[in-house]
Design a protein around this motif. Structure first.
Motif, PDB file in Angstrom:
ATOM      1  N   ALA B  52       0.827  -1.203   0.000  1.00 60.95           N
ATOM      2  CA  ALA B  52       0.000   0.000   0.000  1.00 60.95           C
ATOM      3  C   ALA B  52       0.864   1.256   0.000  1.00 60.95           C
ATOM      4  O   ALA B  52       0.473   2.294  -0.520  1.00 60.95           O
ATOM      5  N   SER B 171      -6.953   6.443   1.793  1.00 64.16           N
ATOM      6  CA  SER B 171      -7.213   5.559   0.651  1.00 64.16           C
ATOM      7  C   SER B 171      -6.213   4.406   0.616  1.00 64.16           C
ATOM      8  O   SER B 171      -6.570   3.274   0.285  1.00 64.16           O
ATOM      9  N   ARG B 172      -4.983   4.670   0.988  1.00 64.42           N
ATOM     10  CA  ARG B 172      -3.991   3.581   0.978  1.00 64.42           C
ATOM     11  C   ARG B 172      -4.285   2.552   2.072  1.00 64.42           C
ATOM     12  O   ARG B 172      -4.117   1.352   1.879  1.00 64.42           O
ATOM     13  N   ASP B 175      -7.003   0.501   1.033  1.00 58.78           N
ATOM     14  CA  ASP B 175      -6.551  -0.358  -0.049  1.00 58.78           C
ATOM     15  C   ASP B 175      -5.867  -1.626   0.469  1.00 58.78           C
ATOM     16  O   ASP B 175      -5.829  -2.639  -0.218  1.00 58.78           O
ATOM     17  N   SER B 178      -8.103  -4.494   0.037  1.00 54.77           N
ATOM     18  CA  SER B 178      -8.269  -5.089  -1.283  1.00 54.77           C
ATOM     19  C   SER B 178      -6.992  -5.768  -1.754  1.00 54.77           C
ATOM     20  O   SER B 178      -7.006  -6.555  -2.692  1.00 54.77           O
ATOM     21  N   HIS B 280     -10.525  -1.869  -5.312  1.00 51.77           N
ATOM     22  CA  HIS B 280      -9.136  -1.498  -5.577  1.00 51.77           C
ATOM     23  C   HIS B 280      -9.035  -0.530  -6.752  1.00 51.77           C
ATOM     24  O   HIS B 280      -8.351   0.505  -6.685  1.00 51.77           O
ATOM     25  N   ILE B 283     -10.234   2.941  -5.797  1.00 47.39           N
ATOM     26  CA  ILE B 283      -9.266   3.645  -4.948  1.00 47.39           C
ATOM     27  C   ILE B 283      -8.090   4.129  -5.773  1.00 47.39           C
ATOM     28  O   ILE B 283      -7.600   5.252  -5.615  1.00 47.39           O
ATOM     29  N   ASP B 284      -7.669   3.280  -6.696  1.00 50.35           N
ATOM     30  CA  ASP B 284      -6.549   3.629  -7.561  1.00 50.35           C
ATOM     31  C   ASP B 284      -6.859   4.883  -8.379  1.00 50.35           C
ATOM     32  O   ASP B 284      -6.039   5.804  -8.474  1.00 50.35           O
TER      33      ASP B 284
END
Lengths: 482, 324
Positions: B52, B171-172, B175, B178, B280, B283-284
């Motif tokens: 992450a 967000s990381r 993540d 995921s 994922h 978020i990316d």
């Protein structure tokens, strides 16, 4: 019986600031209270107060950057807790002497960049001035605002064995140290509050306001509040702390070369809302680095086009361009003559006797007496390149001789003066250490000098070199009200 | 204000926020590891954290062998806590005149703590003490920023730096779920919430059993929780408009336009639609947009309009590296 930290103190043959010549340690009147206070301190209190002061400097980031170190190490400028005290009458004399000196230096600069009367009248040899590396022929005929060249001057004062004050050198380019003078005071007020209160010490805190007033006085635009900035070489410069400190105290922007841009003869700073015109630059860079299109082509620090704007009179610089010729140590030797020539007065503060190696008879004397002289390069600062005869090896003296013979213009020599000493906390006890004094003289609408200055102390035993780059420290300087 | 100063304030603030966030991640991950059971080994366990933070490769090249120590003390990884603090201080040193003494002293003290071996020693002897010190510092820092400096333009750049970093970090952290091998366990969900200091706040909104859907929904879309992505984006949007003076809902530069579109997305997307298109991936996309917003702010306020576009591109590459 209680031990006093002064028990083993020796004044030796030197002029001691605190004690008279007698052996039994009677402090001079103006030192009485401080003497008593220090005497009452127990060992661990001294240690604790020193630690407090040191950590306060480190915490506040009051540091200078040591060059030649990969990590860009920041060090604190060592600070000694025993204040240097100057009675008011003594200070008044010094103050008058300094005012007289800055007047003469400015008249001199105005003269040599215009008619050169002092040169044509034969008071100072023309070739000496024209051969100074800091003489700027481009400035000849240029009108600086209000005819002032040196707005901020730091003249170093010393006292000899009899306690007489002498000017050792003038710093007419970018003298530094004012921030330490202010920070030292702040620390001392915290460390010895009662003693401080009881002594009626004259305040120094107005320096930043006076400096700002000096700068604003130069503004070419009168219609609005002048925009003044401090120009720094950047965060890695040894005096960076001082630059931000002064900017913050004055409430003006601190800029680097890349924050400024010169367009059509005006200088602007780059802001989030576009360009803002700058009126006065308190520059803490030497002439050479100011403008790569004018001076050093390789300088990354400056602002291309700045000089053009300066020469058009659209931006003022403090100090002006070409002031370095006034702190050339060869020019220094002529300051007493300047004072007589321009002001018709006798100098209030004396120069140290100076031998100019370009004069044949002086050179002969210097080469024959190297062991008892200090030889100095005419255009270095920070204590670099000194040769102290009494502490030199035969080889060093030989090298020095060769250098002098190769470039006699670049060297001067002075007798070795035993600077006055001041009680100073050393490793385990209080010992005498040599000191000097750097007052800061501001020349704007009036001449303003905050009382005292930065007292620098050579912390190494027997050392006569007080510069921070050479193991020097500093003390707070208390000028007393009457 | 000076453009460079705006840039320095913004980065100072980002690095402080980043230090806090990574510290929380390490603390929680270490803690969770205690109950992770016997079948998981060290490397696997830390893998999703490293992933992450985009630090897998640089960790392998680093002299430090333990992941937690790497994340805290690496000299080579620009986002180790140590380096975040160093960078924050370096930026602060360039704008000393804009900061209160209190702010400087806090930041400088933490720098001095990391400068000698104190930090490593405290971490070895009492890790909880170490984490507390860094997190407390960040909270005190934020408090001082609010309480001791003008809430003027400079303060808004500090604020933008903080919230951009926070949105990115949240967000990381989300993540990591995921990126885990297999289904998220209850422990994983709790650990993510704790990394965002969000566990009790979450419980007030969603009672009962934890679910990935609810956790993601909370961290992405909560209106009022100060570490949710939506909250951060609203703050960035309002601060940008305060700086330009342009009313919200309009835009005067690319930064404002982009943040407006991200805000619309988090305002009007619901969690099920988002999960359906892949957590994922979503978020990316969000992260890419946030990086772009940072770049556009730089172009709008730091570069002059007539300056070479190359500088902008170089800087884009640089800031991307810094974020990674």
């Amino acid at each position: 019986m209680n031990q006093s930290p002064f028990d083993d103190y020796q004044t030796d043959v030197f002029f001691d600031e605190m004690f008279g010549a007698s052996k039994n340690h009677v402090p001079k009147d103006h030192y009485q209270k401080v003497f008593e206070r220090i005497n009452r301190l127990k060992d661990h209190e001294i240690e604790e107060k020193r630690r407090q002061a040191d950590s306060s400097f480190l915490e506040h980031g009051i540091t200078f950057t040591v060059y030649g170190d990969e990590e860009g190490t920041e060090k604190i400028f060592p600070f000694d807790l025993i204040p240097r005290i100057i009675p008011n009458a003594e200070w008044n004399q010094v103050e008058q002497g300094l005012s007289q000196r800055i007047l003469a230096l400015n008249l001199f600069l105005n003269d040599i960049y215009h008619d050169g009367k002092i040169l044509s009248d034969g008071v100072i040899p023309e070739e000496i001035i024209k051969s100074s590396p800091y003489f700027r022929p481009d400035m000849v005929g240029f009108e600086v605002p209000k005819d002032i060249y040196v707005h901020v001057c730091g003249s170093d004062l010393i006292r000899d064995e009899s306690g007489t004050y002498f000017v050792l050198e003038d710093n007419a380019r970018c003298p530094s140290g004012a921030s330490y003078l202010l920070e030292n005071r702040a620390i001392m007020k915290k460390t010895f509050p009662q003693t401080f209160r009881g002594m009626f010490v004259r305040p120094v805190e107005a320096y930043p306001e006076l400096l700002l007033k000096t700068l604003e006085n130069l503004s070419p635009r009168k219609s609005q509040k002048p925009v003044c900035v401090v120009l720094t070489p950047g965060v890695y410069n040894s005096a960076y702390f001082e630059h931000t400190f002064l900017a913050r105290q004055m409430g003006i922007e601190i800029v680097e070369g890349r924050d400024l841009i010169a367009i059509d003869g005006c200088v602007y700073m780059r802001t989030t809302h576009g360009l803002v015109q700058v009126d006065v630059i308190y520059r803490r860079l030497d002439d050479d680095f100011l403008d790569p299109t004018f001076f050093d082509k390789d300088s990354m620090l400056g602002v291309p086009g700045l000089m053009n704007a300066y020469l058009q009179g659209n931006v003022a610089l403090a100090n002006g361009i070409g002031t370095g010729v006034a702190d050339d140590k060869v020019t220094y030797a002529y300051v007493p003559e300047m004072i007589k020539y321009y002001l018709g007065q006798d100098p209030i503060l004396s120069n140290v006797q100076t031998y100019l190696c370009w004069r044949e008879e002086d050179r002969k004397y210097v080469l024959e007496n190297l062991e008892s002289l200090v030889v100095k390069p005419a255009n270095e600062s920070g204590g670099y390149g000194l040769m102290v005869g009494s502490a030199s090896s035969k080889k060093e003296r030989q090298e020095c001789k060769e250098k002098i013979l190769a470039n006699p213009r670049d060297f001067i020599a002075q007798p070795i003066i035993s600077l006055s000493r001041h009680p100073t906390f050393c490793e385990e006890k209080i010992e005498g250490r040599h000191i000097d004094l750097r007052p800061f003289i501001l020349y704007g609408e009036d001449i303003e000098i905050v009382p005292g200055g930065l007292t620098r102390v050579a912390l190494k035993k027997n050392s006569l070199v007080v510069n921070s780059s050479q193991g020097g420290g500093s003390k707070d300087t208390w000028v007393l009200e009457n | 204000m000076l453009s460079r100063v705006a840039d320095n304030l913004y980065w100072m603030s980002r690095f402080v926020e980043r230090a806090e966030s990574i510290t929380r991640m390490v603390e929680v991950t270490k803690d969770t590891y205690l109950e992770s059971g016997r079948e998981i080994n060290d490397d696997e366990f830390w893998h999703s954290t490293l992933n992450a933070l985009c630090a897998v490769e640089i960790f392998e090249a680093d002299k430090i062998v333990k992941v937690d120590e790497f994340l805290l003390f690496s000299k080579d990884w620009s986002n180790s806590i140590r380096n975040c603090i160093f960078s924050a201080r370096e930026n602060a040193r360039m704008v000393r005149d804009q900061l209160s003494d209190e702010i400087w002293i806090e930041l400088n003290n933490l720098y001095l703590f990391f400068l000698d071996d104190d930090a490593q020693k405290v971490f070895n002897n009492r890790p909880s003490h170490f984490f507390l010190k860094v997190i407390r510092f960040s909270l005190v820092f934020q408090g001082l920023v609010d309480a001791t400096v003008h809430h003027d333009e400079g303060w808004r750049f500090i604020s933008i730096g903080k919230y951009l970093e926070r949105a990115d970090q949240t967000s990381r952290i989300l993540d990591t779920l995921s990126l885990k091998y297999g289904e998220s366990s209850r422990t994983d969900l709790i650990s993510v919430l704790r990394s965002c200091s969000a566990l009790s706040a979450y419980r007030r909104q969603f009672r009962g059993e934890l679910s990935l859907r609810n956790v993601a929904s909370f961290l992405l879309f909560s209106q009022d929780f100060p570490r949710s992505i939506r909250f951060a984006i609203r703050r960035i949007d309002s601060n940008l408009h305060e700086i330009s003076g342009v009313p919200r809902g309009n835009f005067s530069n690319e930064a404002e336009r982009l943040i407006g579109s991200v805000l619309a997305m988090v305002n009007f997307t619901d969690i099920d639609t988002l999960m359906a298109s892949g957590l994922h991936q979503s978020i990316d996309d969000l992260q890419t947009k946030l990086i772009d917003v940072g770049q556009r702010i730089f172009e709008a306020y730091v570069l002059l309009p007539f300056e070479n576009e190359n500088i902008g591109q170089q800087r884009a590459a640089q800031s991307f590296v810094q974020q990674q």
